[in-house]
Design a protein around this motif. Structure first.
Motif, PDB file in Angstrom:
ATOM      1  N   LYS A   7      23.491  31.717  25.906  1.00 45.92           N
ATOM      2  CA  LYS A   7      23.770  31.005  27.150  1.00 45.92           C
ATOM      3  C   LYS A   7      24.928  30.044  26.959  1.00 45.92           C
ATOM      4  CE  LYS A   7      19.754  30.966  29.942  1.00 45.92           C
ATOM      5  NZ  LYS A   7      18.572  31.352  29.261  1.00 45.92           N
ATOM      6  N   CYS A   8      24.867  29.305  25.865  1.00 44.46           N
ATOM      7  CA  CYS A   8      25.930  28.332  25.597  1.00 44.46           C
ATOM      8  C   CYS A   8      27.291  29.027  25.606  1.00 44.46           C
ATOM      9  CB  CYS A   8      25.713  27.676  24.238  1.00 44.46           C
ATOM     10  SG  CYS A   8      24.390  26.493  24.227  1.00 44.46           S
ATOM     11  N   ILE A   9      27.349  30.145  24.899  1.00 41.47           N
ATOM     12  CA  ILE A   9      28.641  30.815  24.797  1.00 41.47           C
ATOM     13  C   ILE A   9      29.066  31.352  26.160  1.00 41.47           C
ATOM     14  CG2 ILE A   9      29.879  32.672  23.646  1.00 41.47           C
ATOM     15  CD1 ILE A   9      27.771  32.313  21.363  1.00 41.47           C
ATOM     16  N   GLN A  10      28.088  31.826  26.908  1.00 44.20           N
ATOM     17  CA  GLN A  10      28.433  32.320  28.246  1.00 44.20           C
ATOM     18  C   GLN A  10      28.992  31.201  29.112  1.00 44.20           C
ATOM     19  OE1 GLN A  10      24.743  34.049  29.300  1.00 44.20           O
ATOM     20  NE2 GLN A  10      25.369  36.132  28.744  1.00 44.20           N
ATOM     21  N   TRP A  11      28.378  30.049  28.996  1.00 38.63           N
ATOM     22  CA  TRP A  11      28.891  28.913  29.765  1.00 38.63           C
ATOM     23  C   TRP A  11      30.327  28.602  29.375  1.00 38.63           C
ATOM     24  CZ3 TRP A  11      23.913  25.889  28.254  1.00 38.63           C
ATOM     25  CH2 TRP A  11      22.890  26.224  29.134  1.00 38.63           C
ATOM     26  N   LEU A  12      30.525  28.553  28.055  1.00 39.91           N
ATOM     27  CA  LEU A  12      31.872  28.225  27.590  1.00 39.91           C
ATOM     28  C   LEU A  12      32.866  29.259  28.091  1.00 39.91           C
ATOM     29  CD1 LEU A  12      31.240  27.012  23.934  1.00 39.91           C
ATOM     30  CD2 LEU A  12      31.703  25.649  25.946  1.00 39.91           C
ATOM     31  N   ASN A  13      32.455  30.505  28.009  1.00 42.08           N
ATOM     32  CA  ASN A  13      33.350  31.559  28.479  1.00 42.08           C
ATOM     33  C   ASN A  13      33.670  31.398  29.952  1.00 42.08           C
ATOM     34  OD1 ASN A  13      34.076  33.054  26.277  1.00 42.08           O
ATOM     35  ND2 ASN A  13      32.212  34.295  26.307  1.00 42.08           N
ATOM     36  N   SER A  14      32.638  31.102  30.725  1.00 40.35           N
ATOM     37  CA  SER A  14      32.906  31.036  32.160  1.00 40.35           C
ATOM     38  C   SER A  14      33.757  29.813  32.487  1.00 40.35           C
ATOM     39  CB  SER A  14      31.592  31.014  32.935  1.00 40.35           C
ATOM     40  OG  SER A  14      31.118  29.706  33.071  1.00 40.35           O
ATOM     41  N   LEU A  15      33.520  28.732  31.788  1.00 39.91           N
ATOM     42  CA  LEU A  15      34.354  27.548  32.003  1.00 39.91           C
ATOM     43  C   LEU A  15      35.791  27.852  31.634  1.00 39.91           C
ATOM     44  CD1 LEU A  15      32.191  24.605  30.628  1.00 39.91           C
ATOM     45  CD2 LEU A  15      32.865  25.028  32.981  1.00 39.91           C
ATOM     46  N   SER A  16      35.933  28.517  30.513  1.00 42.01           N
ATOM     47  CA  SER A  16      37.271  28.811  30.026  1.00 42.01           C
ATOM     48  C   SER A  16      38.003  29.726  30.991  1.00 42.01           C
ATOM     49  CB  SER A  16      37.170  29.434  28.642  1.00 42.01           C
ATOM     50  OG  SER A  16      38.410  29.869  28.217  1.00 42.01           O
ATOM     51  N   SER A  17      37.306  30.745  31.461  1.00 39.51           N
ATOM     52  CA  SER A  17      38.010  31.715  32.297  1.00 39.51           C
ATOM     53  C   SER A  17      38.310  31.126  33.678  1.00 39.51           C
ATOM     54  CB  SER A  17      37.202  32.999  32.422  1.00 39.51           C
ATOM     55  OG  SER A  17      35.993  32.718  33.075  1.00 39.51           O
ATOM     56  N   SER A  18      37.472  30.198  34.139  1.00 39.45           N
ATOM     57  CA  SER A  18      37.761  29.648  35.456  1.00 39.45           C
ATOM     58  C   SER A  18      38.835  28.578  35.395  1.00 39.45           C
ATOM     59  CB  SER A  18      36.496  29.066  36.058  1.00 39.45           C
ATOM     60  OG  SER A  18      36.065  27.982  35.278  1.00 39.45           O
ATOM     61  N   SER A  19      38.950  27.930  34.267  1.00 36.99           N
ATOM     62  CA  SER A  19      39.903  26.832  34.203  1.00 36.99           C
ATOM     63  C   SER A  19      41.201  27.210  33.516  1.00 36.99           C
ATOM     64  CB  SER A  19      39.274  25.662  33.459  1.00 36.99           C
ATOM     65  OG  SER A  19      38.975  26.047  32.142  1.00 36.99           O
ATOM     66  N   GLY A  20      41.187  28.306  32.776  1.00 39.64           N
ATOM     67  CA  GLY A  20      42.387  28.667  32.040  1.00 39.64           C
ATOM     68  C   GLY A  20      42.610  27.788  30.829  1.00 39.64           C
ATOM     69  N   ILE A  21      41.577  27.062  30.462  1.00 39.89           N
ATOM     70  CA  ILE A  21      41.681  26.183  29.299  1.00 39.89           C
ATOM     71  C   ILE A  21      41.089  26.905  28.108  1.00 39.89           C
ATOM     72  CG2 ILE A  21      40.512  24.173  28.312  1.00 39.89           C
ATOM     73  CD1 ILE A  21      41.182  22.699  30.862  1.00 39.89           C
ATOM     74  N   PHE A  22      41.679  26.671  26.972  1.00 42.62           N
ATOM     75  CA  PHE A  22      41.215  27.368  25.778  1.00 42.62           C
ATOM     76  C   PHE A  22      40.001  26.652  25.197  1.00 42.62           C
ATOM     77  CE2 PHE A  22      41.373  27.846  21.118  1.00 42.62           C
ATOM     78  CZ  PHE A  22      41.067  29.184  21.052  1.00 42.62           C
ATOM     79  N   ILE A  23      38.929  27.396  25.057  1.00 47.19           N
ATOM     80  CA  ILE A  23      37.735  26.843  24.410  1.00 47.19           C
ATOM     81  C   ILE A  23      37.349  27.799  23.296  1.00 47.19           C
ATOM     82  CG2 ILE A  23      35.342  26.148  24.700  1.00 47.19           C
ATOM     83  CD1 ILE A  23      35.938  25.790  27.669  1.00 47.19           C
ATOM     84  N   PRO A  24      37.440  27.371  22.065  1.00 45.16           N
ATOM     85  CA  PRO A  24      37.133  28.291  20.970  1.00 45.16           C
ATOM     86  C   PRO A  24      35.630  28.578  20.905  1.00 45.16           C
ATOM     87  CG  PRO A  24      37.655  26.122  20.127  1.00 45.16           C
ATOM     88  CD  PRO A  24      37.900  26.070  21.593  1.00 45.16           C
ATOM     89  N   VAL A  25      35.297  29.837  20.896  1.00 40.29           N
ATOM     90  CA  VAL A  25      33.879  30.205  20.812  1.00 40.29           C
ATOM     91  C   VAL A  25      33.593  31.107  19.626  1.00 40.29           C
ATOM     92  CG1 VAL A  25      33.466  30.031  23.281  1.00 40.29           C
ATOM     93  CG2 VAL A  25      34.172  32.200  22.318  1.00 40.29           C
ATOM     94  N   ALA A  26      34.664  31.525  18.953  1.00 35.06           N
ATOM     95  CA  ALA A  26      34.490  32.569  17.943  1.00 35.06           C
ATOM     96  C   ALA A  26      33.454  32.190  16.891  1.00 35.06           C
ATOM     97  CB  ALA A  26      35.825  32.864  17.283  1.00 35.06           C
ATOM     98  N   SER A  27      33.510  30.952  16.438  1.00 39.03           N
ATOM     99  CA  SER A  27      32.601  30.592  15.351  1.00 39.03           C
ATOM    100  C   SER A  27      31.154  30.632  15.826  1.00 39.03           C
ATOM    101  CB  SER A  27      32.932  29.212  14.809  1.00 39.03           C
ATOM    102  OG  SER A  27      32.596  28.222  15.747  1.00 39.03           O
TER     103      SER A  27
END
Lengths: 671, 835
Positions: free
Chosen positions: A493-513
């Protein structure tokens, strides 16, 4: 007859135990409803308990009222006062009263013999027998008749007193017209015709009174002496007729009287009208009407009726501008219905809330927002696949409400998010079990979910950078706090949130680790037998036995690939894509070497190939350019064209993975 | 007239009075009066068996000279008994109240309340008596003390007799009394506890008030603490602890030798000797008791606590060794409380060396080393971590060496001189001089023994011993870790299943090595480096290379190894010619294996700082490889890790001008690209990666990083120009950067623009309606359905109402019917009455 009004239920509890029991046996629907209600009650209790226990923690101090529901304080206190305000019965012209005598036996239209009816009949028979006996006695013994009379006379004043003391709100108005007028369908039809054709005010008054009587029908204390005394409703048809008619046409009639067009729903129209004589004449009528509506909403538990009445009440929203206490009550009722009801009822209630929020002043928006948020928190403590949809709806509608006035709601959001962050902070610092369980709960995750959705929704149009920052840090914190494989759903869930935030804002949020951690869960575990099917979406924490099953491993691998796909697809045309992919690729290769399960090998291999292809593509294009990293504008333009065309094989691959995941989740939900 | 004769006996020391017929004895008025006044005593004496007393008194008289001390010791025991005896004397009422004796020798009376009250008084009285005895008589007149001793002896005997009597009487008691006694026993258990507690408190207070005169009470307390009741034992042990902590002198007690004992000494000295010997013997007994208790699970915590606080408070005192042994034995205990206590004690030993002159440190370190050896390195990490609190005096170490040499030289010189000189001197003078020097030496030796300021040489010796023990332990641990894992695996698995890692001691050991890296002997350096290298490579170089072994070292541990290696090198001024290249390779790969939750980010940051920021000699190729890797790394990890990586990266770029080529997209890779023309991201050797040919495109994505600090750092890096050599080096270390951004310290406050936010609106409020779902129409509700439901609702309501009404009426009619019944009976009555 399944569901009962509040007062009716009270009565039933008192007098109809056996009947209820029988009825429950008969009507399973009722049972279901009741149990649901109970469950809800229990949930609330639990919430309270949670709050209580929080309060006890001495060291946490103010940190602790962080219990999610405690936000925004209590502001319901002012609402109780307006109930006693006299609403009631309006004096009417006798010219219009269409009185008709004749009291039909109530058994006349009892087509279906319900349990209650059976009982009534029994009592009736008993009564008849006894009265007969009494009469005979009286005849036989005249002295006794006299004695009885005197006794009765003694008793009466006392009893009357009792009634008066009970009904403080009705004494002033109820007793004036003690003679009962029986309401018939023809009377209603007559009145409605009068109102519609001649805009007759007296007829309207009668109608409103009749409507009031209908709404109050059966409700205990008021009805006995008050509502019944002015109108006695003849039969079902009348009852239905008056309610339906008033709900459907009430708004139109008032508008017709006031001369407001039906499309006009600005509250200013009311305030301008305020001094006109017309308004003065209609004001009590409107007030009575609205009160009756609210009363009805409080009384009835039937979904359809509620939905119908609230849907029609929506048209009359503007009148509430003149009656702020009623407005508050309406908000309260609507929020309650929105949160507890389902399907159309929820959506109609929400429409009303939204109308209220948009039509009325900003303070009203605030109260709406706060109330809905609180209701949301109260209702998302538990989750199962059935509830999931409703909660999703609640979340979606709440986000919609927030999006209505982003400025206001973002400041509210900030408060809420900070509160969430406080809880998390406590968890991170103390690692206490109490705090941890609070974070790893549906309430908490649903709250984060809500704000993530809100930010993602409005990021494009507004600058929500500070909110975004805090939320991202918070999500990272949650992921850090729960590293174990048992918390896989939470991690995902956390990663999904980060992904959705990132894709909606165009801001880079590293999730790989974070994603690669998920992959690590499978390493070193002997693959056991197939576990039971388990729905991911309705859990934050996995049961222990599940960790050893192959399902778990599969979930790990597939979610790794899905999450990485989302991440990569966002940056697949970015100039630094090769570097983004480097470390994940190294890890995936390692996994590919280690794992012995052919299925995983295939999946991972395919993913690696596609990403490699993507890498090569960007690398090749990148080698051709002449600008340097410093030249940001050129970097922005890099591969934009290709991105819009977006038909390279790896893009398609990502898409297919993502859509597969989505469908799989849907499927999982249904299961 | 037996009373009188006994009285005489007491007055007349030490021989028995000649046998005189009772009639012949003259009783003075004074005597009579005394007896009357002290009727308490007199009553007690009335039961005495003259025969046996006589026997005993003579015996005492025989031994009295040598066994004085023994008598004193015994007296303590006697006192309690005696007191009771006295009481019995008071209480015995021959008519009805015979005392009941319990198994532990206590006498109880039927009148319970009185007894308890009186016993309290009795205790006080005896306490006063004690003081009087010890204080007044002991000092003033030895003979009197002897007399007193004798008296006590007598009383003991009488007591014994009394017991026998009691027993006999008890047998004759009625069964009723026996039952009563049972009940009383139960009742008095609590009281006994209370009285013991009280006694402990009183004795302790007395000791604290005047330890010299009350020193004997120590034994009594010790005696009490041997009770069967656990609570009493604990109380006793703890109160003894408090007393000892208070009265133990600031020096070490040396018991007099036999020779010294024979010498005639003054009273004061004798008294002191007595005091010291009593103290010492009790202390010893106490310690033995503690050590015994330590092995009992129920007393373990108490015993350990006592030992720890003793060791902490009086590390200079006698029997430190046994205390140390016990404490160190528990330093790796699995019990958290015990372990924490022991560790804290050892730490305080290490940090407060002034208290014991450092000797305890040496002993403790040696003991710990022994423990590690005995346990085969399977201990709790805490037990080694205490070493970190050792402090080694650097000034003492290096300059002293030369001093020592000097001193030795000078000594030699002096000796030589001495040798030369005396030959010229006359013999008489020489011998006198020798005598004098001897004397002087003796005096200095004595002085040294007394004072706790050992000279520098002594200190140095101790320090070197400590050091060697510490490093011996460290090397043992390293060696053990490097050992082929499989060999030791089986045996480890069973005993220490609770240990978190396979090498519990490795982490603190590495920490310690890092801390004391400047003290490592150069001879060991080579071995140490080899160990570290093996460990840093994750044990992959060790014989067996199955997957499990590969994972046996965590990333943190391996990073720590790298750090230690660099620390060692640095603190020895890079004097060694050891190739650290391997460690760079390790770091280069370890960066990839790092996991945020699992591994400590702080360690990674420290490694970056130690190995990359602080390293002076940089191969350009290597630097470029690290620059590239760190940039890639920061794209995948959280903000804190990214930040520390970026700080390092900036540092590298600032130091290596040529690496700044990475910031430019130089077509064709430029002249600096080196032998490898293309960047190999997957290479595991930084030197073979060809990173110079790459471009830092990562920065472009980092500009968009959600964390403003990271994006700011990225832009600051990109602005480092290729041309001029910036002198400015930022002071921000990777560790600091990591700490600043780590989530634990996150305040979750958007520092900057909370208020600006809403103003900088980009779009207008157009989004309102766009998102709304398909509005459900009001028509969507089926009106017929509503109608149906409404009618059902109505019916229900009406039924309920009707039901209510009917019930009311029914109630009323039934009431009336009942009334009628009543009415009828009343009427009947009335009728009968009227008739």
């Amino acid at each position: 007859m399944g569901k009962l009004g509040k007062k009716a239920r009270k009565f039933a509890k008192k007098n109809l135990q056996s009947v209820l029991k029988r009825k429950r046996k008969l009507k399973s629907t009722f049972k279901k409803r009741a149990s649901k209600k109970d469950e809800h009650d229990a949930a609330e209790d639990e919430g309270d308990a949670l709050e209580l226990s929080n309060g006890r923690n001495p060291e946490g101090g103010d940190m602790e009222d962080t219990s999610l529901d405690a936000i925004f304080g209590e502001d319901d206190g002012d609402l109780s006062g307006d109930d006693s305000e006299s609403d009631g019965y309006l004096s009417e012209d006798s010219s219009c009263t269409y009185a008709e005598n004749g009291r039909e036996d109530y058994l006349e239209d009892s087509s279906n013999g319900s349990a209650l009816k059976v009982q009534n009949r029994e009592i009736h028979l008993d009564l008849a027998k006894k009265t007969k006996k009494l009469l005979r006695l009286k005849e036989k013994d005249l002295e006794f008749a006299k004695f009885l009379e005197s006794y009765e006379n003694d008793l009466r004043p006392f009893r009357n007193k009792e009634i008066y003391s009970d009904e403080d709100e009705t004494t002033n108005e109820g007793m004036q017209s003690n003679e009962g007028k029986v309401l018939t369908i023809s009377a209603i039809q007559c009145w409605s015709r009068l109102v519609k054709e001649q805009h007759s005010l007296p007829a309207l008054t009668s109608l409103v009174n009749a409507y009031r009587a209908a709404c109050h029908y059966g409700s205990k204390s008021t009805s006995v002496s008050d509502a019944d005394s002015c109108y006695r409703i003849q039969n079902t048809e009348t009852f239905c007729q008056i309610l339906m008619f008033m709900l459907r046409e009430g708004d139109n009639m008032f508008r017709g009287q006031l001369g407001i067009s039906s499309s006009n729903c600005r509250k200013e129209t009311i305030s301008t009208l305020k001094n006109s004589p017309k308004w003065k004449a209609l004001r009590p009528l409107i007030k009575s009407y609205l009160r009756s509506c609210l009363f009805l909403l409080n009384q009835v538990t039937e979904h359809e009726i509620l939905a119908f009445s609230i849907a029609h009440l929506r048209a009359s929203v503007i009148y509430f501008a003149a009656f702020p206490p009623l407005l508050h009550r309406l908000i309260k009722i609507a929020v309650h219905l929105w949160a507890t009801g389902g399907g159309t009822l929820s959506s109609h209630s929400f429409l009303i809330i939204k109308d209220l929020a948009s039509v009325f002043s900003s303070s009203c928006f605030d109260t709406c927002l706060v109330k809905t948020y609180k209701a949301f928190i109260g209702h998302c403590q538990f989750m199962d696949s059935g509830l999931l949809k409703h909660i999703q709806y609640l979340r979606k509608s709440l986000v919609e409400l927030c999006s209505h006035d982003v400025q206001k709601s973002s400041s509210k959001a900030m408060i809420c998010i900070k509160q969430l962050a406080k809880i998390l902070q406590q968890g991170l610092r103390t690692k206490q079990k109490e705090a941890l369980t609070k974070i790893c709960s549906w309430q908490y995750t649903n709250c984060i979910d809500l704000w993530v959705m809100f930010i993602a929704e409005n990021m494009r149009d507004y600058d929500l950078q500070p909110l975004l920052y805090v939320v991202v840090q918070m999500i990272n914190g949650v992921a850090l706090l729960f590293p174990g494989p048992r918390y896989l759903p939470l991690r995902i869930k956390c990663i999904q949130w980060l992904n959705s935030l990132s894709s909606s804002s165009g801001i880079f949020i590293p999730v790989a680790s974070l994603v690669l951690d998920v992959l690590e869960y499978t390493v070193g575990k002997e693959s056991g037998k197939h576990g039971k099917a388990f729905t991911f979406s309705s859990a934050v924490k996995l049961p222990k036995y599940w960790l050893k099953s192959q399902n778990f491993q599969e979930a790990c691998v597939s979610s790794t690939i899905e999450l990485l796909s989302v991440h990569f697809s966002q940056w697949s045309y970015h100039i630094s894509f090769p570097e983004v992919a480097t470390i994940p690729l190294i890890h995936l290769r390692k996994f590919h070497e280690i794992t012995t399960i052919e299925k995983f090998r295939r999946m991972v291999k395919r993913f690696i190939d596609q990403v490699e292809q993507n890498r090569e593509f960007v690398q090749k294009k990148r080698d051709e350019v002449a600008f340097s990293p410093k030249d940001q504008q050129s970097v922005e333009l890099f591969l934009q064209l290709e991105k819009h065309n977006g038909n390279s094989p790896f893009t398609q691959y990502y898409r297919s993975i993502i859509s597969n995941a989505a469908s799989r989740n849907l499927f999982g939900m249904e299961r | 007239m037996g009373k009188k004769s006994q009285k005489q006996k007491i007055v007349l020391p030490p021989e028995l009075p000649p046998e005189i017929a009772e009639d012949e004895i003259e009783v003075s008025d004074e005597d009579l009066q005394f007896v009357k006044q002290n009727s308490d005593y007199a009553v007690g004496f009335s039961r005495l068996d003259t025969q046996s007393i006589t026997k005993h008194v003579t015996r005492v008289a025989d031994v009295k000279e040598d066994a004085l001390e023994a008598l004193y010791e015994k007296r303590l025991k006697k006192k309690t008994l005696q007191k009771e005896k006295e009481e019995s004397g008071v209480r015995v009422d021959p008519v009805d109240a015979l005392p009941v004796k319990t198994l532990d020798g206590k006498l109880y009376y039927r009148t319970l309340e009185k007894k308890s009250r009186l016993s309290g008084i009795g205790v006080e009285e005896t306490g006063e008596d004690d003081k009087d005895d010890g204080g007044a008589t002991g000092v003033v007149k030895l003979t009197k003390a002897e007399r007193r001793a004798k008296l006590k002896k007598q009383k003991k005997e009488t007591k014994k007799l009394g017991k026998e009597l009691d027993k006999a009487e008890e047998l004759q008691q009625t069964p009723q009394a026996a039952v009563l006694a049972e009940v009383k026993e139960d009742l008095t258990a609590e009281e006994a506890f209370e009285s013991k507690k009280q006694k402990l408190a009183e004795l302790g207070m007395a000791l604290l008030e005047d330890p010299e005169s009350n020193i004997k009470s120590l034994k009594e307390m010790l005696q009490i603490s041997k009770d069967n009741d656990h609570a009493i034992v604990k109380l006793g042990v703890l109160s003894l602890l408090a007393v000892f902590k208070d009265i133990i002198p600031g020096y070490r007690i040396r018991l007099p030798t036999e020779k010294e004992l024979e010498m005639k000494v003054s009273k004061a000295v004798k008294k002191t000797r007595f005091y010291e010997s009593t103290l010492l013997s009790t202390y010893k007994a106490y310690l033995q008791k503690l050590i015994v208790l330590e092995n009992k699970p129920s007393f373990q915590h108490v015993a350990i606590r006592c030992m720890c606080s003793l060791l902490d408070a009086v590390p200079h005192f006698n029997f430190r060794g046994s205390l140390l042994v016990a404490v160190v034995r528990n330093i790796g205990s699995s019990d958290d409380v015990v372990r924490k206590l022991c560790c804290a004690t050892i730490k305080s030993l290490f940090t407060n060396e002034g208290k014991h002159g450092g000797e305890a440190t040496v002993e403790a370190v040696r003991l710990i080393a022994g423990l590690v050896k005995a346990q085969n390195c399977q201990l709790h990490p805490d037990s080694i971590e205490v070493f970190l609190f050792l402090s080694f005096d650097d000034d003492l170490r290096r300059p002293e060496k030369t001093n020592e040499v000097n001193r030795v030289k000078s000594k030699k010189n002096r000796k030589r001189k001495n040798l030369e000189e005396p030959s010229q001197l006359p013999d008489r003078k020489k011998s006198r001089q020798e005598l004098m020097t001897k004397m002087r030496e003796e005096v200095t030796a004595d002085y040294k023994a007394v004072t706790f300021t050992p000279d520098a040489m002594e200190k140095r010796r101790m320090q070197s011993e400590t050091l060697s023990a510490v490093f011996e332990t460290y090397f043992r641990i390293l060696k053990h870790s490097v050992q082929p894992y499989a060999a030791s695996h089986e045996e480890i698995a069973s005993p220490v299943s609770g240990a978190s890692a396979a090498h519990p001691l490795l982490a603190p050991c590495l920490k310690g090595l890092g801390k004391f890296s400047h003290l490592i002997d150069l001879d060991f350096m080579g071995d140490l480096m080899n160990f570290l290298r093996k460990l840093a490579s994750g044990g992959s170089n060790l014989g067996n290379s199955s997957q499990k072994d590969f994972n046996s070292f965590t990333v943190s541990e391996r990073l720590q190894c790298c750090i230690v290696a660099f620390k060692v090198m640095r603190s020895n001024l890079d004097a060694l010619n050891v190739d650290l290249q391997d460690f760079f390779v390790q770091l280069y790969n370890l960066i990839l294996e790092y996991k945020p939750g699992r591994d400590q980010g702080g360690v990674l940051a420290e490694a970056l700082k130690m190995m990359l920021c602080d390293d002076r000699q940089h191969d350009m190729q290597k630097a470029a490889a690290f620059v590239k890797r760190l940039a890639t790394f920061s794209l995948c990890f959280g903000s804190a890790e990214s930040m520390s990586a970026l700080v390092t990266l900036r540092h590298l770029l600032q130091k290596n001008i040529k690496c700044r080529n990475l910031l430019e997209n130089d077509a064709g890779g430029g002249s600096v690209s080196g032998t490898i023309a293309k960047y190999q991201p997957y290479a595991s050797d930084p030197n073979l990666s060809g990173a110079l040919a790459s471009v830092l495109w990562e920065l472009n994505l980092l500009f968009k990083h959600y964390h403003s600090a990271v994006s700011a750092m990225a832009s600051s890096i990109s602005s480092i120009s290729t041309a001029n050599n910036q002198v400015y080096l930022s002071t921000l270390t990777p560790q600091q950067a990591f700490l600043d951004l780590s989530l634990e310290g996150e305040s979750f406050n958007p520092s900057d623009s909370l208020k600006l936010k809403s103003k900088r609106k980009r779009g207008s409020g157009s989004s309102g309606s766009a998102t709304s779902e398909p509005t459900p129409d009001t028509g969507s509700i089926d009106e017929d359905e509503v109608r149906k439901k409404l009618s059902a609702h109505f019916m229900l309501l009406r039924d309920i109402k009707e039901n209510e009404r009917l019930r009311g009426e029914l109630d009323r009619t039934t009431l009336y019917l009942r009334l009628y019944e009543k009415y009828k009976t009343q009427k009947k009555k009335g009728r009968t009455k009227s008739k």
